[in-house]
Structures are given as structure tokens and as C-alpha cells.
Design an enzyme around this catalytic site. Structure first.
Site, short mmCIF file in Angstrom:
data_model
loop_
_atom_site.label_atom_id
_atom_site.label_comp_id
_atom_site.label_asym_id
_atom_site.label_seq_id
_atom_site.Cartn_x
_atom_site.Cartn_y
_atom_site.Cartn_z
NE ARG A 85 -85.84 38.33 -26.68
CZ ARG A 85 -86.10 37.21 -27.31
NH1 ARG A 85 -86.25 37.21 -28.62
NH2 ARG A 85 -86.20 36.08 -26.65
CG HIS A 86 -81.66 38.84 -24.09
ND1 HIS A 86 -81.61 37.76 -24.95
CD2 HIS A 86 -82.80 38.71 -23.38
CE1 HIS A 86 -82.67 36.99 -24.74
NE2 HIS A 86 -83.42 37.55 -23.80
N GLY A 87 -79.26 39.87 -26.92
CA GLY A 87 -78.92 39.16 -28.15
C GLY A 87 -79.21 37.67 -28.07
CB ALA A 110 -80.45 41.52 -31.26
#
Ligand SMILES: *[C@@H]1O[C@H](CO)[C@@H](O)[C@H](O)[C@H]1NC(C)=O
Ligand SMILES: *[C@@H]1O[C@H](CO)[C@@H](O)[C@H](O)[C@H]1NC(C)=O
Ligand SMILES: *[C@@H]1O[C@H](CO)[C@@H](O)[C@H](O)[C@H]1NC(C)=O
Length: 485
Positions: free
Chosen positions: A89-91, A400
Site C-alpha cells: 500500500r502507498h505510504g 505502507a
């Protein structure tokens, strides 16, 4: 671990003594240090900002107390690692466009209607509103560093897979959702990797945008019709929003502010929670916004978030998990290919496949795999009963968050089925296999345990909302075939 110091900015905090009678600056300084120390302890112990209840807005490095991520990567005996497949997952990001106006709204209401003699109202009125719609869910600098650090830990853990040569030969594959926070996360990960490998501006650091794979929810017609665009699909969430637990939060907030409860909406309550959350995760500050809520309130708001995820991304509807089947298949296709190459003594085409997406990408895959399923569904009326639920989005999918599948080749195996083994890690902690409860499994055994899924997914597109039409078309083709041969 949260390294940012906790500073308490609440207006309710008493100031330090002026220390005027102390002659020497030295003792003044030590008094000040003592005071700061006491404040820090009070902030982190006495009135914690409830960071374990932030749901999908949780900070990665605050997960599970103080344990250092990545301490449990133990390879099975006599095995060497072949490939890593990751779903990341994106930060940490700024608030999204949808939430900022709600934050502005509650701030405005307090400025206009709050009781001006109240210290909490004073603290909130003088609080500077720095969130704006231009932030639009962009990756925060913290997110950049989370991704770089994750890249360093992964490559330090699997040096053979993340070697300079593999990188140069493009054996590391990067796939990302088209959202800027995901593309930026991919870039940050690549930069972290390059700095770990002492490389700069290499050819290997290229990525592909693939929304069909990483934003499958936008491309799954059946999910769109049944859940996303269906006004009644989140019925339980609506009931909970209007239920006694939320009502109590509103009346408590109203009392603390000296405002009529009728002026406060559920969106404003959620915005208050987000303000408390974001001030803490982005700045390490326990802001006065947190003073508008009690621990019990935060647990209720965490449940509201989990309820949404449950009905929209997880076990609430079967299609939620199934909508991710292409991504699920993608993981296994890469591993199948790797095993084939290894059996033919060819070099492995991809030593690592890194996919960057959203919480909405990760949750359905984990659901399809059977993780974090409670015995009873999450409902509007069982908040108390679900206090110890498995389905806690903050533990599963903080910023994240990452699911990592590690494929090994092992020596001394008696059969092909035993020769390849698999380990799973969620947020760098070992994740037991649902079928056996073990931390290591034969690759063949894992595939077997998902055979029912793989079989039923092979011939049908689960996302088509015209399965009846397709079946007729198939019969028609069959008829043609029979007639002509
Ligand atoms: C690892 O290999 C050694 C030597 O081939 C063997 O004695 C040992 O039993 C193996 N261990 C496992 C867990 O397979
Ligand atoms: C992220 O990407 C967008 C668009 O590509 C860019 O404008 C922005 O500056 C980037 N943000 C960060 C923090 O790198
Ligand atoms: C919307 O969701 C409800 C509840 O699950 C379901 O009964 C209904 O059939 C759905 N509507 C559509 C158009 O799929």
C-alpha cells in the site's frame, strides 16, 4: 516505533512556573527539561492519542508496539530464496479531497458557535487550519521515507534477489496503480533501493501502470453494480452512523463546545477524528482535536471505519473478495513461471515483483485468501460483541502495509511438491497459512488449498454482470462446433 516527540498543544495544559526566583540559567534550563520530560510522559502515557485505533490511517511504524519490523524473516532449512512477490500500500499521505471540506466545516462551526469562555474552544479557534484540498491525498514526506526504508529492509533481507545485476537486467518488476500517491511510492521505493545498492539513475528503475490489476474495483462491473453504486449495500454503516454510539459522541462533543447537538453532523464527528489522527501521524502532535473525543469514542469511530471496509472491501459481500481474482492469479502466475524456469535450469526472469496499490487493493486479496474472518459478521448492533474482532483495518492495512510472498527452492525434497516452499508476511510479520496454520508450506499444498478458487475462476469472469448472456453465447458456440464437425 514512533520517534517523533509527542508535544501536547492543548489549551487545557497548565503552563510551567515562570521560574523568576531562580538566579542561574542552568537550573532554569534543567527545570525546563524536567517540565518537558513530564509533559512528554503525560502525553504518551496518561492521555495517549489512541494510535492503535486509527484504522486505515494508522502509521506503519507505530504497529504492534516497539518491535522492530523485519526481525522474523527466517528461511526454512535447506532452502534458497527464488522470488519475492509483494503487494504494497502507498505510504502515509495527506487527507483526500473529500475529507478536507468536512474538516473546514467543523472548524468553522466551532469558531462561529463555540462557547468563547471555554479553554478547549479557545485552543481550537486559535488552531491553524493548514489542510487544503490541493493536498488531494498526495504522498507525505513520511510516506516517501517509509517506502525507501521498506526497500532497504527488503533488499537487505534478500540480497540475492535485489542484487545490482538483477536490477540492471530488469529482473525487478514494478507495477503500480495510476494514482499519484502510488506512483510516487513506487519512485520512492526505487530510490531507496538504488541508494542501498549505491546506484544512481539506472535503467532498471522503470515501472508500469496497471489499474486493471491494482485498481480492479474500478474495472469489476459486478462489484460496481452490487456494491459501489448500490445505495443500500452499506446499509449497516448507515444504521451505525445514526445509532446510539454515534449519538453519544455528538452530544459529548456538543457539551464540550457549548454548541447545540443538532448542529453537529456525523461527517463533522469523522472529520474531528481525522484531525486528531492526521495531526498525530503527520506531525507527532496530540492536538486539541483529540480532546473533543474520549477513548470510547475513538473505539466507536474505529469500528465505523472497519464496518465500512467490511461491507465494501471484505466479507460483507462475496464479490468484494472475488473482484481481486486477477491480482490473486497474477501472484501465482509469476511463481508458476519461476518454478518452470528453475526446473528447466533457466535463469529466473523476475527475482522480485513489487506491486503498489491501495488499502482497497490489499483488503480484498486478504479476504479472498481467507484472512481475518470473524465468526460473526460486523453489524451495526454488535459493536460491543466485536471488541476483540480479528478484522481490524489498522493492523491489517495501515499506510505502507505490505503482503510479501517468498518462494523458496529446497534441497533434499522427495517430490516436486516438496521442492518449492512458500512463506507469507504481512507488514513484515509472518502470516500463518489459513489451511494449516503453519508459517511455511509446500508450494503445491498452498495451490491445492486454493484449488476451489483457481478452478472456479478459470473459465468464468467473476466480474461480468451478464453471466447468463455469456452462458447462452457459450452454448451457441458449442452448437456451431457440433454442427460443423
Ligand atoms: C537439511 O540437509 C541436511 C543435509 O542434506 C539434512 O541432514 C537435514 O535433514 C536437512 N534438513 C531438513 C529440515 O530437511
Ligand atoms: C507526486 O506526484 C505528483 C504527480 O506526478 C507530483 O506533482 C508531486 O509533486 C509528487 N509528490 C511527491 C511528494 O513526490
Ligand atoms: C444492492 O444491495 C442490496 C443489499 O445487498 C441487494 O439486495 C440488492 O440486490 C443490490 N442491488 C443491485 C442493483 O444489485
Amino acid at each position: 516505533m514512533l520517534q517523533t516527540p509527542l508535544l501536547r498543544l492543548s489549551g487545557a495544559a497548565p503552563g510551567p512556573g515562570p521560574g523568576a526566583g531562580l538566579g542561574r540559567t542552568g537550573s532554569r534550563a534543567s527545570l525546563l527539561i524536567l517540565w518537558v520530560g513530564i509533559r512528554l510522559c503525560a502525553a504518551s502515557l496518561g492521555r495517549s492519542p489512541w494510535a492503535e485505533h486509527y484504522g486505515t490511517k494508522s502509521r506503519y511504524e507505530g504497529l504492534s508496539g516497539t518491535s522492530v519490523p523485519g526481525t522474523d524473516w527466517l528461511a526454512p532449512a535447506n532452502c534458497t530464496v527464488l522470488q519475492v512477490n509483494a503487494l504494497i500500500r502507498h505510504g502515509t499521505r495527506y487527507p483526500t479531497r473529500k475529507n478536507v471540506p468536512r474538516m473546514v466545516e467543523i472548524h468553522q462551526l466551532i469558531r462561529e458557535q463555540g462557547n468563547p469562555g471555554n479553554r478547549l474552544v479557545q485552543a481550537l479557534v486559535s488552531w491553524h487550519m493548514w489542510y487544503n484540498e490541493r493536498m488531494d491525498g498526495n504522498l507525505h514526506p513520511l510516506g516517501i521515507s517509509e517506502m525507501a526504508k521498506l526497500a532497504k529492509r527488503l533488499s537487505a533481507r534478500f540480497p540475492a534477489l535485489f542484487a545490482v545485476q538483477s536490477y540492471r537486467e530488469k529482473k525487478l518488476k514494478f507495477l503500480t496503480s495510476s494514482k499519484h500517491r502510488c506512483v510516487n511510492s513506487t519512485k520512492s521505493f526505487i530510490r531507496g533501493l538504488e541508494s542501498h545498492l549505491n546506484l544512481q539513475d539506472q535503467e532498471g528503475g522503470q515501472w508500469e501502470v496497471n489499474d486493471r490489476l491494482l485498481r480492479f474495483f474500478d474495472h469489476c462491473e459486478k462489484f460496481q453494480n452490487l456494491v459501489e453504486n448500490n445505495d443500500t449495500a452499506l446499509h449497516q454503516v448507515e444504521i451505525f452512523k445514526n445509532g446510539p454510539e454515534m449519538e453519544r459522541i455528538m452530544s459529548n462533543m456538543a457539551k464540550k463546545l457549548g454548541i447545540s447537538p443538532a448542529a453537529i453532523t456525523t461527517n463533522m464527528v469523522e472529520a474531528t477524528f481525522y484531525l486528531c489522527t492526521y495531526e498525530f501521524i503527520l506531525k507527532g502532535i496530540v492536538s486539541p482535536w483529540c480532546d473533543l473525543l474520549d477513548k470510547e469514542d475513538v473505539e466507536v469511530l474505529e469500528y465505523l471505519g472497519d464496518l465500512k471496509q467490511y461491507w465494501k472491501r471484505s466479507y460483507g459481500y462475496k464479490i468484494n473478495g472475488l473482484s481481486s481474482y486477477k491480482l490473486f492469479q497474477d501472484l501465482f502466475q509469476y511463481m508458476d513461471q519461476t518454478i518452470e524456469e528453475s526446473e528447466r535450469n533457466q535463469s529466473i526472469s523476475h527475482t522480485a515483483v513489487l506491486r503498489f496499490g491501495h488499502a482497497e487493493t490489499l483488503l480484498p486479496v486478504l479476504t479472498l485468501m481467507g484472512y481475518f474472518k470473524d465468526d460473526r459478521p460486523l453489524l451495526a448492533n454488535n459493536f460491543e460483541e466485536q471488541k476483540n474482532r480479528k478484522f481490524r483495518s489498522g493492523r491489517i492495512s495501515p499506510f505502507a502495509a505490505n503482503l510479501v510472498l517468498v518462494l523458496y527452492q529446497c534441497s533434499g525434497a522427495r517430490s516436486l511438491g516438496e521442492k518449492y516452499k512458500l512463506q507469507l508476511f504481512l507488514n513484515e510479520k509472518p502470516l500463518p497459512f489459513p489451511h494449516s496454520g503453519n508459517l511455511v508450506a509446500d508450494y503445491g499444498e498452498v495451490k491445492e488449498s486454493y484449488q476451489h478458487l483457481i478452478e472456479s475462476l478459470r473459465f468464468s469472469n467473476v466480474c461480468d454482470d451478464h453471466s447468463c448472456f455469456q452462458f447462452i453465447f457459450f452454448l451457441f458456440l458449442l452448437l456451431l462446433f457440433v454442427v460443423y464437425y
